[in-house]
Scaffold this motif. Structure first.
Motif, PDB file in Angstrom:
ATOM      1  N   VAL A  62      -4.918  -0.546 -11.773  1.00 16.18           N
ATOM      2  CA  VAL A  62      -5.002  -0.564 -10.315  1.00 16.18           C
ATOM      3  C   VAL A  62      -6.357   0.006  -9.918  1.00 16.18           C
ATOM      4  CG1 VAL A  62      -4.050   0.318  -8.149  1.00 16.18           C
ATOM      5  CG2 VAL A  62      -2.518  -0.340 -10.020  1.00 16.18           C
ATOM      6  N   PRO A  82      -5.320   0.203  -2.863  1.00 17.66           N
ATOM      7  CA  PRO A  82      -5.045  -0.185  -4.253  1.00 17.66           C
ATOM      8  C   PRO A  82      -4.977  -1.699  -4.424  1.00 17.66           C
ATOM      9  CG  PRO A  82      -3.039   0.545  -3.193  1.00 17.66           C
ATOM     10  CD  PRO A  82      -4.138   0.771  -2.196  1.00 17.66           C
ATOM     11  N   SER A 113       1.345  -4.065  -3.984  1.00 22.95           N
ATOM     12  CA  SER A 113       2.596  -3.471  -3.532  1.00 22.95           C
ATOM     13  C   SER A 113       3.427  -3.052  -4.742  1.00 22.95           C
ATOM     14  CB  SER A 113       3.390  -4.462  -2.675  1.00 22.95           C
ATOM     15  OG  SER A 113       3.644  -5.651  -3.409  1.00 22.95           O
ATOM     16  N   LEU A 173       1.706   3.093  -5.551  1.00 17.91           N
ATOM     17  CA  LEU A 173       1.637   2.003  -4.590  1.00 17.91           C
ATOM     18  C   LEU A 173       2.634   2.141  -3.441  1.00 17.91           C
ATOM     19  CD1 LEU A 173       1.234  -1.072  -6.981  1.00 17.91           C
ATOM     20  CD2 LEU A 173      -0.542   0.309  -5.885  1.00 17.91           C
ATOM     21  N   ARG A 196      -4.126  -5.924  -0.981  1.00 17.02           N
ATOM     22  CA  ARG A 196      -3.519  -4.657  -1.373  1.00 17.02           C
ATOM     23  C   ARG A 196      -2.307  -4.900  -2.268  1.00 17.02           C
ATOM     24  NH1 ARG A 196      -3.590   0.528   1.074  1.00 17.02           N
ATOM     25  NH2 ARG A 196      -1.781   1.790   0.470  1.00 17.02           N
TER      26      ARG A 196
END
Length: 262
Positions: free
Chosen positions: A65, A151, A45, A142, A43
């Motif tokens: 993304v 994402p 960030s 995010l 994922r």
């Protein structure tokens, strides 16, 4: 679709400081002849986009993304069809939008009104302003509690951000248009007029950052007609049932545009 030489097969030799990830080549017809994108394993960030944005661009890779959640899985499960896409530069964006308008508009909507003018006070620097705008939008996407289910950072070989959906053979808008390159032609026009960038893709949804959004309601209303032609589900199935309401709430001064196709 005509593409640049693909640097993904030699990604390990490019010296990019990438997190763990893998190359995706799976399409609706099986493995493609070359990788379509690099996808991070974990994922993403907030802040990760800015670190990824500049260096890959110099070798012909653009960031996006990818939302690998929502029950549809990641891009290897999206039935990508790169072989069915034409080249965005072969299409006139106004002709594309006029065709969509004719197919979707009612008699009450009237004739296709033409392309919207960019904001009168807009100054679009494609390098600095649009890059900063996209980084800010991605950080919001995010952030904890953001709209994306899972994402992940991705890199796509593409000439410009607008071409990313067509370059991977994305079929999210298939119920509206099978040749995503026609939509990418419109995205190119928005990139030129409003400083947009493709920042996120899901199975059936798309998010753009906007460096120079409309600043007056008449400007936003003119642009709303383009959004309706591009993605009528935004109006038909959204909270804003009229172009004026959509313009006021979703376009006027807004730093991001989102689209979803049923």
């Amino acid at each position: 679709m005509a593409t640049l030489p693909n640097p993904l097969p030699r990604l390990a030799d490019l010296g990019l400081a990438l997190p763990p990830g893998r190359l995706i080549d799976m399409t609706d017809d099986g493995p493609w002849s070359e990788p379509l994108l690099w996808l991070a394993d974990d994922r993403a960030s907030a802040g990760a986009w800015s670190a990824l944005q500049e260096a890959p661009r110099t070798v012909g890779l653009l960031p996006v993304v990818v939302d690998a959640g929502g029950g549809h899985g990641g891009p290897e499960d999206w039935e990508l069809m790169p072989g069915e896409m034409s080249y965005p530069g072969d299409h006139d964006p106004e002709e594309v939008l006029a065709d969509f308008w004719e197919a979707c508009a009612t008699e009450e909507d009237g004739d296709w009104p033409g392309l919207a003018e960019p904001s009168a006070d807009a100054t679009i620097d494609p390098v600095s302003v649009s890059a900063a705008a996209s980084a800010a939008v991605v950080d919001d996407l995010l952030a904890p509690g953001g709209p994306l289910k899972e994402p992940r950072l991705a890199l796509v070989p593409a000439r410009r951000s607008a071409d990313i959906p067509a370059a991977i053979g994305w079929t999210g808008p298939a119920n509206h248009e099978n040749d995503t390159a026609r939509l990418s032609a419109v995205l190119r026009s928005w990139e030129d007029r409003f400083g947009t960038r493709v920042v996120a893709l899901g199975f059936d949804h798309l998010v753009l950052s906007v460096a120079a959004p409309p600043t007056t309601l008449p400007e936003a209303e003119a642009l709303a007609a383009e959004h309706f032609a591009f993605c009528p589900d935004n109006i038909w199935q959204g909270a804003d049932a009229t172009l004026k309401a959509y313009a006021e709430r979703q376009l006027l001064g807004q730093p991001a545009w989102s689209f979803w196709w049923d």
